[in-house]
Design a protein around this motif. Structure first.
Motif: not given
Length: 816
Positions: A2, A102, A106, A112
């Motif tokens: 990521a 991100y 999560i 992911p």
């Protein structure tokens, strides 16, 4: 993986900064070039000097809170050091958007791959790039913390206390540090919605104990996050009471208009998003893009320039800054575009998702729209403006759409998660997908085919455009507005069709989820990236700029080494700070100027400038008492020239008449009818601060004198006075409560005179008068901040240490 993707996207988009040593122009940052310039110079010339709490460069002097706040130790400033020293300017903003969202995804339980798509869907919304382009850096920074703060809170409510505490504490701490109270306020409203929804579910599920434990922990975390910035927050809160955001001093309101505890409602709601304009979330150019849009060489405007005999280069230049926006607000730098696919998936999520996340996301989205509509939904927003705490402190209410940016992207990805992770019959989602595609794609198709007949395409600026550029130009602009709506409607329709087709193939088991996720992710990126490039593109990057250049007029003024003020009426006087870069300015640029000074501008300075723009001997009572020695003017041919005002009253003077008034309204009006060299207008509330004030009303001794002796720094001034009788001295300095006066070392009360200036009763004899600006609230808060930073640092060290230990223990258990 990521981080590599996010880093790569950042480097590609901001390639000119990273590899060509360029920078963004950022017009709003150019406007603040003079902020605290005198303080910057002072600190550079006096390293290690004590903090200074006043700046004299703008608006005849103002507290340093919004110009150059003195430095203060804050644990979370470590992140700021990384931003300044690891990443090139502005590039970290996109990276922060991406990594923050991100973390949020999560925390919502996404894998992911989906979290990466969610980060892209949020980070590349057009508004995020537009505010970077114009220079609203602090707003962008605080926006980047919204999603991870929410993510940390959700982790705590899900009893994942360790990482929930770490994420919430770190990102709330930097949210407060980066200081954009309006965005933080909208985040707080979102958190309240989450708390309410989770409370309802806790009651239904009989888990109130867990709910209150999590809530109590979050309150403690919030206190720990705020404490290191307490010095600045307390000082700013004190100052805000005296600014335009602190409510009106004057009582003469328009008939029927309520009194606000903050900004005037018309000013606060000036930038309200139109209800119809909300369609820009789905179709970017639904309302004509921006106030300075590049319509390109295939436009009607370009063809009109060519028809008029202009060269291709001239036509292209003329077509690059067209006022295509036609909404009912003063202007815009661009639309808030959430993405066609994101809108499609958001609507799909409303139909297929269940549980608490769906409801708080929906409620927060609706609140975002309602608040952003401002005056366009007055039946609700007028009530909220006067009754919802702190709401009246903020302007540009369309900023509330920052909530929808977060919630719509989250709902969209959760919808995709629901489809991908479902182990049952995939075809059960066919009908919801058809309905969602029918709603979003159908709207796009309607406006693609019939938009020119459904919309007016006329805006509030059209009359001005027609009068300045002619009816043919207006007709060409309207034609381009229609084309822009049609082409973008088709564009959004195609993206929705591609996403729908991808899901249909997945439901038919012709493709796997390993293809669906990256393919839709790429579609979202292409969709948003290409729209972002309309507003922040190669033309936005320029060679690194040097500080403002001193003109011949600036040089001429600076030869005068006395302390005085300058008024520049050749520019937007009260919306620029270049003048303040070189001089002590009557004007300036600040969203938080002092309320009383704004009143003086509106009642005395601005009207005088308008009425006497080309009149000789430019001065007035108010400008004289503000010690305006020079005015930069221009001829009717726009040739700048300098005029010296011989009537300026200097740094201080004695008056022999006191005119008492009953209210601020009477005080500001009285300034029109007095000679400030002889008379001081004073509100009666100050009468108790002047002993034997009747004795001050007498003819001045011809030998009496008061003048500036030493300008030690902007927050420390020394005067000398000589008089045979007690006198009232008036100083051409703005009054504020952090100023203290000392006559021969003994403190004396400072009063407010002439609505904005400082006054002081001076006894007979020879004296040294010192004015010292000390923000005691800041100093006390700074001590608390230092102590709590250490305390919070210990907590974070312990939390991270425990997290590492837990990870190692888990790793060993799995046989690592």
């Amino acid at each position: 993986m990521a981080i590599s993707i996010f880093f790569g996207l950042t480097l590609i988009y901001f390639y000119p900064i990273v590899f060509e040593n360029k920078e963004l122009y950022q017009a709003d940052l150019r406007n603040i070039v003079g902020w605290g310039k005198d303080l910057i110079d002072y600190y550079q010339n006096n390293p290690g000097a004590d903090p200074v709490f006043w700046s004299n460069t703008m608006f005849s002097g103002m507290p340093a809170n919004y110009t150059l706040m003195p430095p203060m130790f804050n644990l979370f400033r470590v992140v700021d050091l990384l931003r300044h020293h690891v990443f090139p300017p502005n590039t970290m903003l996109l990276f922060l958007y991406l990594i923050g969202f991100y973390i949020f995804m999560i925390s919502l339980g996404c894998k992911p791959s989906l979290s990466i798509i969610g980060a892209i869907a949020y980070s590349f919304t057009s508004y995020n790039f537009i505010i970077i382009d114009v220079g609203h850096v602090n707003k962008a920074l605080v926006m980047s913390t919204m999603a991870p703060v929410i993510g940390g809170i959700l982790l705590c409510y899900r009893k994942k206390f360790l990482w929930g505490s770490i994420v919430t504490l770190v990102f709330t701490g930097i949210n407060v540090l980066w200081s954009h109270q309006q965005v933080s306020y909208y985040l707080l409203l979102t958190i309240l919605i989450i708390a309410i929804v989770y409370l309802i579910y806790a009651i239904k599920e009989k888990t109130l104990k867990d709910y209150f434990i999590s809530s109590a922990l979050l309150l403690v975390i919030a206190a720990c996050a705020i404490a290191p910035e307490l010095g600045k927050l307390l000082s700013t809160a004190e100052y805000s009471k005296e600014t335009m955001r602190g409510g009106s001093v004057l009582t003469n309101k328009t008939e029927g208009q309520k009194e606000s505890s903050g900004l005037d409602i018309d000013y606060a709601f000036a930038w309200s998003y139109g209800k119809g304009e909300t369609m820009t979330l789905l179709i970017p150019n639904f309302y004509g893009a921006s106030s300075h849009y590049n319509v390109g060489e295939k436009s009607a405007v370009y063809e009109l320039y060519k028809k008029a005999g202009y060269s291709a280069k001239q036509a292209a230049q003329g077509s690059s800054m067209v006022y295509t926006f036609w909404g009912d607000k003063p202007g815009t730098a661009g639309p808030a575009y959430a993405g066609a696919i994101v809108c499609f998936l958001f609507v799909l999520g409303l139909m297929i998702l269940k549980g608490k996340e769906k409801w708080w996301l929906l409620a927060a989205t609706v609140l975002s729209f309602v608040l952003a509509w401002g005056k366009n939904f007055a039946v609700v927003n007028n009530f909220l403006f006067y009754h919802l705490p702190l709401l009246s402190k903020f302007r540009a209410v369309e900023t509330a759409l920052v909530i929808a940016e977060v919630t719509m992207a989250a709902m969209a990805i959760l919808a995709l998660k629901e489809i991908i992770e479902n182990k049952g019959d995939r075809k059960m989602y066919l009908k919801p997908v058809y309905i969602s595609a029918g709603i979003t794609g159908g709207l796009c198709l309607i406006y693609a085919l019939f938009g020119s007949a459904l919309m007016s395409f006329s805006g509030i600026t059209d009359t001005a455009i027609e009068s300045q550029q002619g009816p043919e130009m207006l007709a060409a602009i309207v034609s381009d507005r229609k084309s822009m709506l049609a082409s973008d409607s088709w564009r959004s329709f195609i993206f929705i069709a591609l996403a729908t087709g991808t899901l249909w193939y997945y439901f038919q088991k012709k493709i796997k989820s390993s293809f669906v996720i990256p393919f839709i992710g790429v579609l979202i990126l292409i969709d948003l990236w290409t729209v972002d490039k309309r507003f922040l593109n190669d033309s936005s990057f320029v060679p690194k700029q040097k500080p403002p250049t001193e003109t011949a007029i600036d040089s001429q003024i600076r030869k005068d080494k006395d302390i005085y003020r300058v008024l520049d009426i050749t520019t937007s006087t009260f919306n620029e700070s270049r003048t303040a870069y070189f001089h002590k300015s009557i004007g300036g640029y600040s969203p938080a100027k002092m309320r009383r000074y704004q009143d003086i501008i509106e009642h005395h300075i601005a009207p005088y400038i308008e009425e006497n723009y080309f009149v000789d001997n430019f001065n007035s009572n108010v400008l004289n008492m503000l010690n305006m020695r020079y005015v930069i003017r221009q001829t009717q041919q726009r040739q700048a020239y300098l005029e010296k005002n011989k009537e300026a009253l200097g740094n201080a003077w004695f008056v022999n008449e006191l005119k008492w008034v009953n209210s601020p309204d009477e005080e500001i009006i009285a300034l029109k009818n007095i000679n400030p060299a002889q008379t001081a207008v004073i509100d009666k509330e100050w009468q108790s601060s002047l002993k034997d004030w009747e004795l001050l009303q007498q003819e001045k001794d011809s030998a009496s004198f008061i003048g500036l002796k030493d300008y030690a720094n902007p927050g420390n001034l020394f005067y000398e006075s000589v008089s045979s009788t007690p006198q009232l001295a008036v100083f051409s300095e703005v009054y504020y409560k952090t100023w203290r006066a000392y006559i021969d070392g003994v403190e004396a009360p400072v009063i407010q005179v002439n609505y904005i200036l400082r006054g002081l009763q001076v006894p007979a004899g020879n004296h040294i008068i010192e004015f010292r600006c000390v923000d005691e609230t800041f100093l006390k808060g700074a001590k608390i901040s230092r102590i709590t930073s250490i305390f919070v640092g210990i907590i974070l060290f312990g939390l991270f240490g425990y997290a590492v230990w837990e990870s190692r223990k888990s790793f060993m258990k799995t046989g690592g």
